[in-house]
Enzyme design. Sequence first.
Site, short mmCIF file in Angstrom:
data_model
loop_
_atom_site.label_atom_id
_atom_site.label_comp_id
_atom_site.label_asym_id
_atom_site.label_seq_id
_atom_site.Cartn_x
_atom_site.Cartn_y
_atom_site.Cartn_z
N ASP A 101 -7.33 -28.28 -49.04
CA ASP A 101 -8.11 -27.37 -49.87
C ASP A 101 -9.31 -28.11 -50.45
OD1 ASP A 101 -8.80 -24.96 -51.02
OD2 ASP A 101 -7.21 -24.96 -52.52
N GLY A 102 -10.33 -27.35 -50.75
CA GLY A 102 -11.50 -27.86 -51.45
C GLY A 102 -11.68 -27.05 -52.71
N ASP A 155 -4.33 -27.05 -53.60
CA ASP A 155 -5.29 -26.54 -54.57
C ASP A 155 -5.28 -27.39 -55.84
OD1 ASP A 155 -7.09 -24.28 -55.57
OD2 ASP A 155 -5.48 -24.21 -57.06
N ASP A 161 -6.89 -22.15 -46.94
CA ASP A 161 -7.23 -20.81 -47.41
C ASP A 161 -8.71 -20.51 -47.17
OD1 ASP A 161 -8.48 -22.29 -49.41
OD2 ASP A 161 -7.08 -21.68 -50.98
N GLU A 192 -14.06 -28.05 -48.54
CA GLU A 192 -13.07 -27.54 -47.57
C GLU A 192 -13.17 -28.31 -46.26
OE1 GLU A 192 -10.72 -25.36 -48.20
OE2 GLU A 192 -11.45 -24.04 -49.80
N HIS A 247 -3.84 -18.67 -53.57
CA HIS A 247 -3.34 -18.21 -54.86
C HIS A 247 -2.34 -17.06 -54.73
CE1 HIS A 247 -6.44 -20.83 -56.32
NE2 HIS A 247 -7.33 -20.16 -55.63
#
Length: 168
Positions: free
Chosen positions: A25-26, A154, A90, A66, A144
């Site tokens: 994740d970023g 995240d 995501d 990302e 999320h």
Amino acid sequence: MLFNTRILIAGIPFAESEGTIVYTDGACFNNGQKGATAGVGVYWGPHHKDNVSRSLDGRQTNNRAEIHAAIIAIEQAKSKNIDKLVLYTDSEFLINSITKWIDGWKRRDWKLSTGKPVINKEDFEELDKALEGINVKWVYVRGHCGNPGNEAADRLANEGARSNVNGK
């Protein structure tokens, strides 16, 4: 618990059970604004020695974070001689860029179909190079929504963004 996922492959297809799973994740606070700070997260599992939380160097954007989280995970996998990686993210932008759009960008000398330059060209060139010699199954997971691996990545990315002094 089921999570909304979609799968695309870069390389030779393989069964998920044959691959090693990683989540990336970023994160970027104040994305697109002055003073933005970005970080990357790579999650291999609970308390795994290769989990990564770090600030992003260079231009501070969520998309770059990302991309670089994926680069880090792929380079880590290759250093461990993993040749089949299942990468959960995501970021639909990241997945579409590397599985659908990059070949056209390269054919058009790194231009979008509109003729404008690809903004993250250098980052995608680095990712494209990292993908040499490894098969990656890209799995989109909605962010999320309670997926434990995505939530952990995240958290790591947000910690990296909070620690970032480059964007200030």
